[in-house]
Design an enzyme around this catalytic site. Structure first.
Site, mmCIF file in Angstrom:
data_model
loop_
_atom_site.group_PDB
_atom_site.id
_atom_site.type_symbol
_atom_site.label_atom_id
_atom_site.label_comp_id
_atom_site.label_asym_id
_atom_site.label_seq_id
_atom_site.Cartn_x
_atom_site.Cartn_y
_atom_site.Cartn_z
ATOM 1 N N THR A 1 6.673 1.629 9.551
ATOM 2 C CA THR A 1 5.094 1.440 8.944
ATOM 3 C C THR A 1 4.312 0.411 10.140
ATOM 4 O O THR A 1 5.090 0.685 11.598
ATOM 5 C CB THR A 1 5.593 -0.129 8.410
ATOM 6 O OG1 THR A 1 5.647 -1.561 9.014
ATOM 7 C CG2 THR A 1 6.326 -0.509 7.201
ATOM 8 N N CYS A 2 2.750 -0.042 9.504
ATOM 9 C CA CYS A 2 1.941 0.320 11.331
ATOM 10 C C CYS A 2 2.068 -0.956 11.326
ATOM 11 O O CYS A 2 1.403 -0.576 12.972
ATOM 12 C CB CYS A 2 1.038 0.531 10.589
ATOM 13 S SG CYS A 2 0.255 -0.143 9.241
ATOM 14 N N ASN A 3 2.640 -1.399 11.046
ATOM 15 C CA ASN A 3 2.742 -2.994 11.749
ATOM 16 C C ASN A 3 4.598 -3.171 12.645
ATOM 17 O O ASN A 3 4.702 -4.225 12.916
ATOM 18 C CB ASN A 3 2.567 -3.900 10.934
ATOM 19 C CG ASN A 3 1.431 -4.831 10.781
ATOM 20 O OD1 ASN A 3 0.794 -4.344 11.854
ATOM 21 N ND2 ASN A 3 0.507 -5.009 9.712
ATOM 22 N N HIS B 1 16.274 -12.078 8.723
ATOM 23 C CA HIS B 1 15.476 -11.370 9.433
ATOM 24 C C HIS B 1 14.792 -10.146 8.426
ATOM 25 O O HIS B 1 13.680 -10.342 7.620
ATOM 26 C CB HIS B 1 15.502 -10.678 10.771
ATOM 27 C CG HIS B 1 14.164 -9.648 11.554
ATOM 28 N ND1 HIS B 1 13.496 -10.581 11.449
ATOM 29 C CD2 HIS B 1 13.798 -8.552 10.954
ATOM 30 C CE1 HIS B 1 12.705 -9.565 12.331
ATOM 31 N NE2 HIS B 1 13.194 -8.572 12.049
ATOM 32 N N PRO C 1 1.810 -7.806 -0.185
ATOM 33 C CA PRO C 1 3.279 -7.116 -1.034
ATOM 34 C C PRO C 1 3.755 -5.645 -0.822
ATOM 35 O O PRO C 1 4.743 -5.126 -0.808
ATOM 36 C CB PRO C 1 3.192 -7.032 -2.373
ATOM 37 C CG PRO C 1 1.249 -6.998 -2.068
ATOM 38 C CD PRO C 1 0.897 -6.995 -1.291
ATOM 39 N N GLY D 1 -22.204 -1.929 0.330
ATOM 40 C CA GLY D 1 -21.137 -1.829 1.526
ATOM 41 C C GLY D 1 -19.813 -1.558 1.101
ATOM 42 O O GLY D 1 -18.973 -1.647 -0.060
ATOM 43 N N GLU D 2 -19.205 -1.572 2.731
ATOM 44 C CA GLU D 2 -17.484 -1.742 2.337
ATOM 45 C C GLU D 2 -16.699 -2.542 1.656
ATOM 46 O O GLU D 2 -16.193 -2.223 0.646
ATOM 47 C CB GLU D 2 -16.975 -1.325 3.525
ATOM 48 C CG GLU D 2 -15.732 -0.815 3.269
ATOM 49 C CD GLU D 2 -15.020 -1.167 4.850
ATOM 50 O OE1 GLU D 2 -13.337 -1.021 4.891
ATOM 51 O OE2 GLU D 2 -15.668 -1.203 5.776
#
Lengths: 275, 431
Positions: free
Chosen positions: B50-52, B98, B114, B190-191
């Site tokens: 994943t990205c992390n 882990h 999630p 705004g975002e």
């Protein structure tokens, strides 16, 4: 068939367990125990209904004890609470009445032998109209009071941007509590009015005048005026939120004062206790 | 244990975004580009990227971790030494712990988020499609999913909002409950405000209005949210129709004042209103919060809510860690049961116990017997048990060199002979 005493004890036990389970489930945020609490409350209500259906009419000719009077209010509290809980599909609304009913049952204990003097001529219709409607409106007021209290606590936290901690996170939304308060007060007021009117009507043949300045009559009319003000503002002026919640609490507390202090300690036509 | 379980990975704590990018295996999880082949020391494998984080889980015998690192580095045109400073290597129960923590989102950058569980499920599906999972990883992953579910239901680790926009929606729910009858107005673009509007729509809000100084931009946003654009100058006139107002204009003066709202409340018959002011400088006069049935949260209030929610999640993570520990222990027992010797002992004991029970029942039924009959019956039963057990025991011992097959064989025998006791339990409870 169980005796009335066993049935009363069973009802008391079920309401106590429902209260413990409901309060523990709410405080510890355990949905299972909240559901158990609802189930026990329903069971207690059914047992009490059976006792009333089988035994109450037979005890009436001998006189109604003030303890039974409190137990009747407990039954009406349960009826309204469970009814509203089911109608609104809200578990919390269904859990409100059990501790109230338990409290009323506990209050009834010392007075189970004290009899209410019911005039012979009025025995049949007296209960149906004057007492019945007033009991129902009192039960609705009790629920309005609980909903109002909860509304005030939650609203204050939201307004002051305080964190919702523990069981407060599981409480119903403000709108639902306000709706509960509105439904109970709007339904309760006409019943209260009917009960009061019936009382005034019957007072004439029994006491010689509809209004005789009796402390109970004075406080009841005072409560009715406040109730009327709340009813009017809810319906006509669109009162919502904190203001009607506070007023409902005040009206309920005055009603409690009227039942506990005026009925039992003051010199009034309604001093039902006969030692 | 014949077979060992390894987890090799890197995440947002051990590696910066540039390293994570460099060693990402996002494109190496598909069948065509699978980066961790089940050969050599590795008998089962799974890749989560994943990205992390990148997590490689494998079971096998020998230098499993070394082979995992090598395969990973090779897939990214690097060598193991480039990768080694950033990775952690967990073995057996530490690997299990882990993975359970990752699945339960206890190791995520945003605690309790999630998405990770969905990503792990996808990774498992891809590994299964690639026939890279076997007895151990199938059980491990299914257990990881159930642990994650348990953590979610038994703790509040994922219960409260940790983003500004979502916190605003959660607050709206506290005021209005169900959102199906509510409508909202977005003032300015705004975002964060747009994100809040998206969350409101997801929560089932009935209608959305958009008021922007540039009407064209307002119409564009309204189309995006399937709402209605209104001229900015008329926004106060429309306020009586909406329950939730999100403002994020660049105005230096308040756009909405308390005196405007007093009139609006009268028109609304005091129905509650919730103002979410995300703008800096603020768009809504703070006095608005003093009005009955009106609730106002500005950006700082929402940030505080998020901070408190994060603190709650951190507290709940301790409870979640205890659940993970408990489940690791249970998994460890299952792993131990995969050893050949205990399984053989259990198999023999089970058969002997059954034989003894049947013998006792038969002797009772037959009544008094000649003294020589009982030893003869016992000898017959013993011989029968030994012969019946011979084939499964030989199958369990199997080819000593084929270590990779051992867990599968043990699992099969345990299931056939009900060594987990599931069928027996059902039968006895049924009787």
């Amino acid at each position: 068939m169980t005796s009335p005493e066993t049935g009363t004890l069973l009802t008391l036990g079920l309401y106590a367990l429902a209260s413990i389970s409901g309060i523990a489930g709410t405080a510890l945020r355990l949905p299972f125990w909240r559901k158990v609490g609802c189930g026990l409350a329903v069971a207690g209500f059914i047992v009490q209904t059976l006792i009333l259906a089988t035994g109450f009419h037979t005890s009436l000719p001998g006189g109604l004890s003030i303890g039974a009077y409190f137990q009747m209010i407990a039954w009406f509290v349960m009826l309204c609470g469970l009814g509203i809980g089911i109608k609104m599909r809200n578990e919390t609304a269904a859990l409100f009445p059990a501790p109230l009913a338990l409290l009323l049952f506990a209050m009834s204990a010392p007075y189970l032998q004290s009899l209410i003097r019911v005039p012979e001529s009025l025995k049949a219709s007296f209960f149906a109209l004057h007492i019945g409607t007033l009991f129902l409106s009192l039960a609705l007021l009790a629920l309005a009071c609980v909903a109002g209290l909860l509304f005030i606590v939650l609203e204050r936290r939201i307004k002051s941007k305080q964190h919702m901690q523990g069981f407060l996170q599981d409480m119903p939304a403000l709108s639902l509590l306000d709706k509960l308060n509105a439904v109970t007060t709007i339904t309760g007021f006409p019943l209260y009015t009917l009960g009061l009117a019936a009382g005034l009507l019957w007072a004439k043949p029994v006491y010689g005048a509809s209004f005789s300045g009796d402390p109970k009559e004075v406080i009841t009319i005072g409560i009715w005026l406040l109730y009327a003000w709340l009813f009017h503002n809810r319906l006509i002026n669109g009162w919502k939120g904190r203001k009607p919640a506070r007023l409902a609490i005040i009206i309920f507390l005055l009603s409690l004062f009227s039942i506990i202090v005026v009925n039992t300690l003051m010199d009034t036509h309604h001093a039902f206790i006969r030692s | 244990m014949d077979c060992e379980l390894y987890l090799v990975g890197l995440n947002h704590r051990t590696a910066g975004v540039d390293v994570r990018e460099r060693f990402a295996l996002t494109n190496h999880c598909d069948k065509e580009h699978w980066a961790l082949p089940c050969q050599g020391a590795i008998s089962e494998a799974l890749i989560l990227s994943t990205c992390n984080r990148v997590e490689l889980v494998a079971s096998g015998c020998g230098d499993v971790a070394g082979q995992m690192l090598h395969c990973w580095a090779t897939a990214r045109n690097a060598c193991s030494d480039d990768l080694r400073p950033y990775v952690y290597i967990h073995k057996n129960l530490e690997a299990v712990r882990h993975l359970f923590s990752v699945a339960s989102s206890l190791d995520s950058m945003v605690l309790g988020e999630p998405q990770i569980l969905g990503q792990l499920k996808t990774a498992y599906r891809k590994a299964a499609d690639n026939h890279s999972t076997g007895v151990i990883l199938n059980r491990l992953l299914h257990k990881a999913f159930s642990v994650a579910k348990r953590v979610r239901t038994e703790t509040a680790v994922a219960s409260s909002a940790v983003s500004i926009s979502y916190a605003a929606v959660e607050l709206a729910k506290r005021i209005f409950g169900e959102m199906h009858d509510q409508s909202a107005m977005l003032i300015g673009a705004g975002e964060m405000a747009e994100l809040a509007a998206t969350h409101l729509l997801q929560a089932g809000i009935k209608e959305i209005f958009v008021a922007n100084r540039t009407l064209a931009r307002g119409q564009e946003l309204a189309a995006q949210f399937k709402g209605t654009a209104i001229p900015f100058e008329q926004l106060v006139d429309h306020l009586s129709r909406v329950d939730i107002i999100i403002t994020s204009t660049g105005s230096v003066e308040p756009v909405i004042r308390a005196r405007d709202i007093r009139a609006v409340l009268k028109a609304r018959k005091n129905r509650p209103m919730f103002f979410i002011d995300i703008a800096v400088p603020r768009d809504i006069d703070p006095d608005v919060n003093g009005l009955d049935n009106v609730y106002l949260y500005d950006i700082d209030d929402l940030k505080e809510v998020v901070e408190e929610n994060l603190a709650t999640r951190r507290d709940e993570a301790t409870k979640a860690a205890a659940i993970v520990d408990e489940e690791v222990e249970a998994f460890s027992q299952w792993l131990t049961s995969l050893n050949v010797q205990p399984t053989i002992v259990e198999l023999i004991n089970r058969a002997e116990n059954m034989a003894q029970a049947e013998l006792a029942r038969t002797l009772k039924r037959l009544g008094p017997l000649d003294e020589s009959v009982r030893p003869a019956l016992e000898a017959m039963l013993h011989s029968l048990v030994r012969k019946l057990n011979h084939a499964p025991i030989m199958y369990l011992k199997g080819d000593e060199s084929a270590h990779d097959q051992s867990p599968a064989r043990i699992s099969l025998i345990r299931r056939i002979f009900d060594l987990e006791g599931k069928t027996c339990t059902r039968r006895s409870s049924g009787s």
